[in-house]
Design a protein around this motif. Structure first.
Motif, PDB file in Angstrom:
ATOM      1  N   ALA A 164       0.836  -1.208   0.000  1.00  0.00           N
ATOM      2  CA  ALA A 164       0.000   0.000   0.000  1.00  0.00           C
ATOM      3  C   ALA A 164       0.868   1.254   0.000  1.00  0.00           C
ATOM      4  N   HIS A 165       1.952   1.243   0.780  1.00  0.00           N
ATOM      5  CA  HIS A 165       2.846   2.405   0.818  1.00  0.00           C
ATOM      6  C   HIS A 165       3.516   2.611  -0.537  1.00  0.00           C
ATOM      7  N   ALA A 166       3.968   1.523  -1.156  1.00  0.00           N
ATOM      8  CA  ALA A 166       4.623   1.616  -2.468  1.00  0.00           C
ATOM      9  C   ALA A 166       3.653   2.161  -3.514  1.00  0.00           C
ATOM     10  N   LYS A 167       2.416   1.687  -3.456  1.00  0.00           N
ATOM     11  CA  LYS A 167       1.399   2.161  -4.403  1.00  0.00           C
ATOM     12  C   LYS A 167       1.158   3.658  -4.228  1.00  0.00           C
ATOM     13  N   TYR A 168       1.133   4.115  -2.972  1.00  0.00           N
ATOM     14  CA  TYR A 168       0.892   5.536  -2.714  1.00  0.00           C
ATOM     15  C   TYR A 168       2.075   6.380  -3.196  1.00  0.00           C
ATOM     16  N   TYR A 169       3.282   5.918  -2.944  1.00  0.00           N
ATOM     17  CA  TYR A 169       4.473   6.594  -3.482  1.00  0.00           C
ATOM     18  C   TYR A 169       4.336   6.760  -4.997  1.00  0.00           C
ATOM     19  N   SER A 170       3.986   5.668  -5.669  1.00  0.00           N
ATOM     20  CA  SER A 170       3.915   5.686  -7.135  1.00  0.00           C
ATOM     21  C   SER A 170       2.822   6.622  -7.629  1.00  0.00           C
ATOM     22  N   GLU A 171       1.693   6.673  -6.908  1.00  0.00           N
ATOM     23  CA  GLU A 171       0.612   7.588  -7.293  1.00  0.00           C
ATOM     24  C   GLU A 171       1.060   9.043  -7.170  1.00  0.00           C
ATOM     25  N   LEU A 172       1.776   9.343  -6.099  1.00  0.00           N
ATOM     26  CA  LEU A 172       2.205  10.722  -5.865  1.00  0.00           C
ATOM     27  C   LEU A 172       3.333  11.156  -6.791  1.00  0.00           C
ATOM     28  N   LEU A 173       4.182  10.208  -7.179  1.00  0.00           N
ATOM     29  CA  LEU A 173       5.394  10.545  -7.944  1.00  0.00           C
ATOM     30  C   LEU A 173       5.286  10.263  -9.439  1.00  0.00           C
ATOM     31  N   LYS A 174       4.169   9.738  -9.895  1.00  0.00           N
ATOM     32  CA  LYS A 174       4.067   9.249 -11.275  1.00  0.00           C
ATOM     33  C   LYS A 174       4.338  10.315 -12.337  1.00  0.00           C
ATOM     34  N   ASP A 175       4.034  11.558 -12.069  1.00  0.00           N
ATOM     35  CA  ASP A 175       4.242  12.612 -13.070  1.00  0.00           C
ATOM     36  C   ASP A 175       5.461  13.487 -12.772  1.00  0.00           C
ATOM     37  N   THR A 176       6.321  13.012 -11.887  1.00  0.00           N
ATOM     38  CA  THR A 176       7.507  13.790 -11.524  1.00  0.00           C
ATOM     39  C   THR A 176       8.607  13.597 -12.568  1.00  0.00           C
ATOM     40  N   PRO A 177       9.076  14.669 -13.178  1.00  0.00           N
ATOM     41  CA  PRO A 177      10.116  14.525 -14.205  1.00  0.00           C
ATOM     42  C   PRO A 177      11.461  14.144 -13.593  1.00  0.00           C
ATOM     43  N   GLY A 178      12.244  13.396 -14.352  1.00  0.00           N
ATOM     44  CA  GLY A 178      13.609  13.093 -13.931  1.00  0.00           C
ATOM     45  C   GLY A 178      13.783  11.868 -13.067  1.00  0.00           C
ATOM     46  N   ILE A 179      12.695  11.102 -12.836  1.00  0.00           N
ATOM     47  CA  ILE A 179      12.829   9.874 -12.050  1.00  0.00           C
ATOM     48  C   ILE A 179      12.127   8.721 -12.766  1.00  0.00           C
ATOM     49  N   THR A 180      12.574   7.513 -12.463  1.00  0.00           N
ATOM     50  CA  THR A 180      11.906   6.297 -12.950  1.00  0.00           C
ATOM     51  C   THR A 180      11.433   5.516 -11.740  1.00  0.00           C
ATOM     52  N   LEU A 181      10.180   5.115 -11.765  1.00  0.00           N
ATOM     53  CA  LEU A 181       9.576   4.404 -10.639  1.00  0.00           C
ATOM     54  C   LEU A 181       9.630   2.892 -10.861  1.00  0.00           C
ATOM     55  N   PRO A 182       9.511   2.099  -9.776  1.00  0.00           N
ATOM     56  CA  PRO A 182       9.476   0.651  -9.939  1.00  0.00           C
ATOM     57  C   PRO A 182       8.256   0.211 -10.737  1.00  0.00           C
ATOM     58  N   ILE A 183       8.430  -0.836 -11.527  1.00  0.00           N
ATOM     59  CA  ILE A 183       7.326  -1.394 -12.308  1.00  0.00           C
ATOM     60  C   ILE A 183       6.736  -2.568 -11.541  1.00  0.00           C
ATOM     61  N   VAL A 184       5.415  -2.615 -11.450  1.00  0.00           N
ATOM     62  CA  VAL A 184       4.734  -3.715 -10.774  1.00  0.00           C
ATOM     63  C   VAL A 184       4.024  -4.558 -11.830  1.00  0.00           C
ATOM     64  N   TYR A 185       4.361  -5.846 -11.879  1.00  0.00           N
ATOM     65  CA  TYR A 185       3.745  -6.769 -12.831  1.00  0.00           C
ATOM     66  C   TYR A 185       2.664  -7.588 -12.122  1.00  0.00           C
ATOM     67  N   PRO A 186       1.464  -7.705 -12.710  1.00  0.00           N
ATOM     68  CA  PRO A 186       0.352  -8.410 -12.051  1.00  0.00           C
ATOM     69  C   PRO A 186       0.696  -9.836 -11.622  1.00  0.00           C
ATOM     70  N   ALA A 187       1.458 -10.544 -12.433  1.00  0.00           N
ATOM     71  CA  ALA A 187       1.782 -11.935 -12.115  1.00  0.00           C
ATOM     72  C   ALA A 187       2.932 -12.061 -11.120  1.00  0.00           C
ATOM     73  N   ARG A 188       3.587 -10.922 -10.806  1.00  0.00           N
ATOM     74  CA  ARG A 188       4.742 -10.957  -9.900  1.00  0.00           C
ATOM     75  C   ARG A 188       4.623  -9.864  -8.836  1.00  0.00           C
ATOM     76  N   PRO A 189       3.608  -9.923  -7.993  1.00  0.00           N
ATOM     77  CA  PRO A 189       3.446  -8.873  -6.977  1.00  0.00           C
ATOM     78  C   PRO A 189       4.618  -8.841  -6.004  1.00  0.00           C
ATOM     79  N   SER A 190       5.191  -7.665  -5.849  1.00  0.00           N
ATOM     80  CA  SER A 190       6.333  -7.488  -4.953  1.00  0.00           C
ATOM     81  C   SER A 190       5.863  -7.265  -3.528  1.00  0.00           C
ATOM     82  N   VAL A 191       6.737  -7.569  -2.567  1.00  0.00           N
ATOM     83  CA  VAL A 191       6.446  -7.233  -1.178  1.00  0.00           C
ATOM     84  C   VAL A 191       7.293  -6.044  -0.739  1.00  0.00           C
TER      85      VAL A 191
END
Length: 209
Positions: free
Chosen positions: A93-120
């Protein structure tokens, strides 16, 4: 707790290794780890190796090491394991919130989450070409970050015998130069995540230009 095609890691494949280092998703108060296997013969060999090569007390059929898990650590881990599902859900949940807040921030690349490989999300790592300045900016404002890991394996002295040189694995080298891990642990609050995200956005849009 991580999964691949709805199977828990450690429940498939010949071997799986887990670290119980204190900072891991389920960590002891000291070093420790575990191995799972679906091969009885190999698992028995590992059991011998981890305790001086013993097949039973004072009988050594091979040379081994002392890698037994301390009983105190085992007791701590046994209790903490019952909370792992809750903690991993919080991390996701924390990772998802980070990604929602940072998704349009220029100059950074965020982690990719794949449906078949959910990260912890043991860590939440982003990449940026301005890592050094960003890390200093965050540190000055009370946010601790880490770099996992600054030197790729092929440039480590331990693997010098393989004769790899800088430039042989450009993707690994690029990530090693740019990766930075943001604060992430189950007890993190939305307000803290918002604070970190706002600092990153401010830093990359203005202060670091």
């Amino acid at each position: 707790g991580a999964e691949y095609n709805k199977k828990k890691t450690g429940s498939f494949g010949i071997f799986a290794g887990f670290s119980f280092y204190p900072s891991k998703n389920v960590g002891g108060y000291g070093d420790g780890g575990a191995i799972t296997s679906n091969n009885t013969k190999l698992l028995n060999k590992i059991r011998r190796l981890h305790e001086y090569g013993q097949t039973k007390k004072y009988r050594h059929d091979s040379i081994g090491v002392n890698s037994r898990l301390d009983p105190l650590q085992a007791a701590i881990l046994r209790v903490k394991l019952s909370h792992l599902g809750l903690w991993n859900r919080a991390r996701r949940a924390h990772a998802k919130y980070y990604s929602e807040l940072l998704k349009d921030t220029p100059g950074i690349t965020l982690p990719i989450v794949y449906p078949a490989r959910p990260s912890v999300f043991h860590i939440y790592a982003i990449t940026t070409k301005r890592r050094s300045k960003l890390q200093s900016y965050l540190t000055e404002r009370g946010v601790t970050t880490h770099i996992h890991y600054p030197i790729p394996l092929h440039l480590q002295k331990a693997f010098g015998f393989l004769r790899y040189k800088r430039g042989d694995f450009p993707n690994a080298e690029k990530v090693a130069r740019e990766v930075i891990s943001l604060p992430l642990y189950p007890e993190l609050t939305d307000k803290q995540i918002e604070y970190v995200a706002k600092l990153i956005q401010t830093a990359l849009r203005t202060d670091l230009r």
